[in-house]
Design a protein around this motif. Structure first.
Motif, PDB file in Angstrom:
ATOM      1  N   ARG A 221       0.827  -1.202   0.000  1.00 25.62           N
ATOM      2  CA  ARG A 221       0.000   0.000   0.000  1.00 25.62           C
ATOM      3  C   ARG A 221       0.864   1.256   0.000  1.00 25.62           C
ATOM      4  N   THR A 222       1.896   1.265   0.854  1.00 27.08           N
ATOM      5  CA  THR A 222       2.766   2.431   0.949  1.00 27.08           C
ATOM      6  C   THR A 222       3.537   2.648  -0.347  1.00 27.08           C
ATOM      7  N   PHE A 223       3.956   1.551  -0.965  1.00 32.12           N
ATOM      8  CA  PHE A 223       4.666   1.654  -2.244  1.00 32.12           C
ATOM      9  C   PHE A 223       3.774   2.292  -3.308  1.00 32.12           C
ATOM     10  N   LEU A 224       2.536   1.826  -3.408  1.00 29.20           N
ATOM     11  CA  LEU A 224       1.619   2.362  -4.411  1.00 29.20           C
ATOM     12  C   LEU A 224       1.292   3.830  -4.150  1.00 29.20           C
ATOM     13  N   ALA A 225       1.176   4.203  -2.884  1.00 28.22           N
ATOM     14  CA  ALA A 225       0.839   5.585  -2.542  1.00 28.22           C
ATOM     15  C   ALA A 225       2.006   6.543  -2.763  1.00 28.22           C
ATOM     16  N   ASN A 226       3.212   5.989  -2.871  1.00 28.15           N
ATOM     17  CA  ASN A 226       4.409   6.841  -2.981  1.00 28.15           C
ATOM     18  C   ASN A 226       5.274   6.451  -4.179  1.00 28.15           C
ATOM     19  N   ARG A 227       4.647   6.027  -5.253  1.00 30.39           N
ATOM     20  CA  ARG A 227       5.385   5.555  -6.422  1.00 30.39           C
ATOM     21  C   ARG A 227       6.336   6.606  -6.975  1.00 30.39           C
ATOM     22  N   SER A 228       5.959   7.862  -6.855  1.00 32.43           N
ATOM     23  CA  SER A 228       6.758   8.929  -7.470  1.00 32.43           C
ATOM     24  C   SER A 228       8.157   9.029  -6.872  1.00 32.43           C
ATOM     25  N   ILE A 229       8.331   8.690  -5.601  1.00 31.19           N
ATOM     26  CA  ILE A 229       9.657   8.830  -4.982  1.00 31.19           C
ATOM     27  C   ILE A 229      10.615   7.738  -5.448  1.00 31.19           C
ATOM     28  N   ASN A 232      13.982   7.135  -9.417  1.00 35.29           N
ATOM     29  CA  ASN A 232      15.378   6.825  -9.733  1.00 35.29           C
ATOM     30  C   ASN A 232      15.853   5.538  -9.057  1.00 35.29           C
ATOM     31  N   ALA A 233      14.908   4.769  -8.537  1.00 35.46           N
ATOM     32  CA  ALA A 233      15.239   3.534  -7.827  1.00 35.46           C
ATOM     33  C   ALA A 233      14.978   2.328  -8.715  1.00 35.46           C
ATOM     34  N   ILE A 234      15.565   1.201  -8.344  1.00 36.19           N
ATOM     35  CA  ILE A 234      15.360  -0.024  -9.111  1.00 36.19           C
ATOM     36  C   ILE A 234      14.167  -0.783  -8.548  1.00 36.19           C
ATOM     37  N   VAL A 235      13.202  -1.063  -9.417  1.00 30.66           N
ATOM     38  CA  VAL A 235      12.007  -1.822  -9.056  1.00 30.66           C
ATOM     39  C   VAL A 235      11.906  -3.004 -10.020  1.00 30.66           C
ATOM     40  N   LEU A 236      11.885  -4.200  -9.468  1.00 23.74           N
ATOM     41  CA  LEU A 236      11.846  -5.432 -10.256  1.00 23.74           C
ATOM     42  C   LEU A 236      10.522  -6.153 -10.030  1.00 23.74           C
ATOM     43  N   MET A 260      12.966  -5.439 -14.807  1.00 23.75           N
ATOM     44  CA  MET A 260      12.669  -4.086 -14.341  1.00 23.75           C
ATOM     45  C   MET A 260      11.258  -3.685 -14.783  1.00 23.75           C
ATOM     46  N   VAL A 261      10.520  -3.079 -13.867  1.00 28.67           N
ATOM     47  CA  VAL A 261       9.137  -2.676 -14.146  1.00 28.67           C
ATOM     48  C   VAL A 261       9.142  -1.499 -15.119  1.00 28.67           C
ATOM     49  N   ASP A 262       8.242  -1.527 -16.085  1.00 30.74           N
ATOM     50  CA  ASP A 262       8.247  -0.531 -17.156  1.00 30.74           C
ATOM     51  C   ASP A 262       7.617   0.803 -16.770  1.00 30.74           C
ATOM     52  N   ASN A 263       6.718   0.803 -15.792  1.00 23.24           N
ATOM     53  CA  ASN A 263       5.966   2.038 -15.520  1.00 23.24           C
ATOM     54  C   ASN A 263       6.253   2.657 -14.160  1.00 23.24           C
ATOM     55  N   VAL A 264       7.281   2.190 -13.471  1.00 25.10           N
ATOM     56  CA  VAL A 264       7.667   2.788 -12.200  1.00 25.10           C
ATOM     57  C   VAL A 264       9.155   2.542 -11.972  1.00 25.10           C
ATOM     58  N   GLY A 265       9.801   3.455 -11.277  1.00 26.63           N
ATOM     59  CA  GLY A 265      11.228   3.300 -11.044  1.00 26.63           C
ATOM     60  C   GLY A 265      12.047   3.697 -12.251  1.00 26.63           C
ATOM     61  N   ILE A 266      13.314   3.372 -12.223  1.00 26.34           N
ATOM     62  CA  ILE A 266      14.223   3.743 -13.303  1.00 26.34           C
ATOM     63  C   ILE A 266      13.847   3.055 -14.605  1.00 26.34           C
ATOM     64  N   ALA A 268      11.035   2.980 -15.954  1.00 27.47           N
ATOM     65  CA  ALA A 268      10.128   3.843 -16.718  1.00 27.47           C
ATOM     66  C   ALA A 268      10.892   4.912 -17.487  1.00 27.47           C
ATOM     67  N   LYS A 269      12.091   5.244 -17.046  1.00 27.85           N
ATOM     68  CA  LYS A 269      12.921   6.244 -17.716  1.00 27.85           C
ATOM     69  C   LYS A 269      13.812   5.612 -18.773  1.00 27.85           C
ATOM     70  N   ILE A 270      14.343   4.447 -18.459  1.00 26.51           N
ATOM     71  CA  ILE A 270      15.249   3.757 -19.379  1.00 26.51           C
ATOM     72  C   ILE A 270      14.505   2.529 -19.904  1.00 26.51           C
ATOM     73  N   THR A 271      14.076   2.587 -21.124  1.00 22.26           N
ATOM     74  CA  THR A 271      13.198   1.533 -21.649  1.00 22.26           C
ATOM     75  C   THR A 271      13.940   0.440 -22.413  1.00 22.26           C
ATOM     76  N   SER A 272      15.132   0.733 -22.917  1.00 19.12           N
ATOM     77  CA  SER A 272      15.853  -0.278 -23.696  1.00 19.12           C
ATOM     78  C   SER A 272      16.642  -1.198 -22.779  1.00 19.12           C
ATOM     79  N   ILE A 273      16.781  -2.444 -23.204  1.00 20.57           N
ATOM     80  CA  ILE A 273      17.559  -3.403 -22.418  1.00 20.57           C
ATOM     81  C   ILE A 273      19.012  -2.951 -22.327  1.00 20.57           C
ATOM     82  N   GLU A 274      19.548  -2.439 -23.422  1.00 22.75           N
ATOM     83  CA  GLU A 274      20.946  -1.991 -23.444  1.00 22.75           C
ATOM     84  C   GLU A 274      21.170  -0.858 -22.448  1.00 22.75           C
TER      85      GLU A 274
END
Length: 312
Positions: A221-229, A232-236, A260-266, A268-274
């Motif tokens: 619950r806390t993770f979902l409520a604070n996804r924006s923070i 720049n973190a790694i979420v798998l 790595m999750v596509d819509n949250v964490g780093i 969402a910013k870096i989409t390519s595997i490379e």
């Protein structure tokens, strides 16, 4: 039963059962160490760590002292005796050194840590509990070796390996600019995995380091409520620490990147595997003393929505 009539068939079955249960036990010990789960002090303070603990590889109170009173206070800083800062975190030889230090020297390093921080009673407790545990285990092994091998020494070795490979993985991807910045800078998050259902949401390790007293049921619950923070973190997702540790040791960064999750964490910013692989490799690089010294002024916290508990 082993001590009356030993059977290797039963012994093998016991080892298999131990391997299956050792992870959930340690995470049960983990959550009960942070927050009491029983009304009875006897069950919390004696039954789990002293009576049950040795059968899952624990020495008396070492886990509580190391994890609660040292690790969460030092938070993977240079003072943390289990810090990953000064290791190349995809190097098997570095991990073996890290594991060997804990395996053979936890009694010494933990004692010295407490003595340096004017916690003499805890230092003596750490030394005494390790000495008492090893003396008891060794004496019982002298009189009946094979039952002790199966019931205590096999879990002991598995426990220390799993604990240190787990901590290594949890703190493998460190922020290069602010490695001392706390949970979002030094810890990973794993969501949408069966591991969390079995092990008290332990995949939410960044959330746990942001607030060590947060109840384990509150992490999602806390993770979902604070996804924006977590931007720049790694979420798998759909993985666990054992798989990620294997990927690190084999340099299988593409596998980690794919988790790595596509819509949250780093992710969402870096989409390519490379691009993700390059980011991950940068995060596992060994720190120098000079780099850590330069980062000391960059430590800071974050505000968590709906968070009433305070971090220890």
């Amino acid at each position: 039963m082993y001590f009356v009539s030993f059977s290797w068939i039963h012994a093998i079955a016991h080892i298999v059962a131990t391997i299956i249960q050792i992870g959930p036990y340690h995470l049960a010990l983990h959550v009960s160490s942070h927050r009491k789960v029983f009304k009875s002090d006897y069950l919390n303070d004696y039954w789990l760590p002293i009576v049950v603990g040795p059968f899952f590889g624990q020495t008396f109170y070492t886990y509580f002292l190391h994890h609660i009173k040292m690790h969460h206070v030092a938070d993977n800083s240079p003072e943390d005796t289990s810090s990953t800062l000064f290791y190349q975190r995809d190097n098997i030889f570095h991990f073996l050194h890290y594991f060997g230090r804990f395996y053979y020297l936890v009694w010494y390093e933990l004692t010295i840590y407490f003595m340096k921080h004017n916690q003499r009673s805890r230092g003596l407790m750490a030394l005494g509990c390790e000495a008492l545990s090893m003396t008891l285990f060794g004496t019982l092994s002298y009189f009946n070796f094979y039952p002790m091998l199966v019931c205590v020494w096999v879990p002991f070795n598995l426990s220390r390996l799993f604990m240190m490979s787990g901590n290594w993985t949890q703190h493998a991807f460190l922020n290069r600019e602010s490695p001392l910045g706390g949970g979002l800078s030094n810890s990973i998050t794993i969501i949408s995995t069966r591991f969390n259902a079995l092990c008290f949401n332990d995949g939410y390790h960044a959330s746990h380091h942001l607030n060590a007293h947060r109840h384990w049921t509150e992490h999602p619950r806390t993770f979902l409520a604070n996804r924006s923070i977590y931007e720049n973190a790694i979420v798998l997702q759909n993985t666990d620490y054992e798989e990620m540790f294997f990927c690190l040791m084999t340099h299988w960064y593409e596998r980690i990147a794919s988790k790595m999750v596509d819509n949250v964490g780093i992710g969402a910013k870096i989409t390519s595997i490379e691009g993700r692989v390059a980011w991950l490799k940068e995060r596992t690089k060994q720190f120098t003393v000079e780099e850590v010294e330069a980062a000391k002024g960059k430590k800071g916290g974050v505000e968590i929505a709906g968070d009433s508990d305070k971090k220890e």
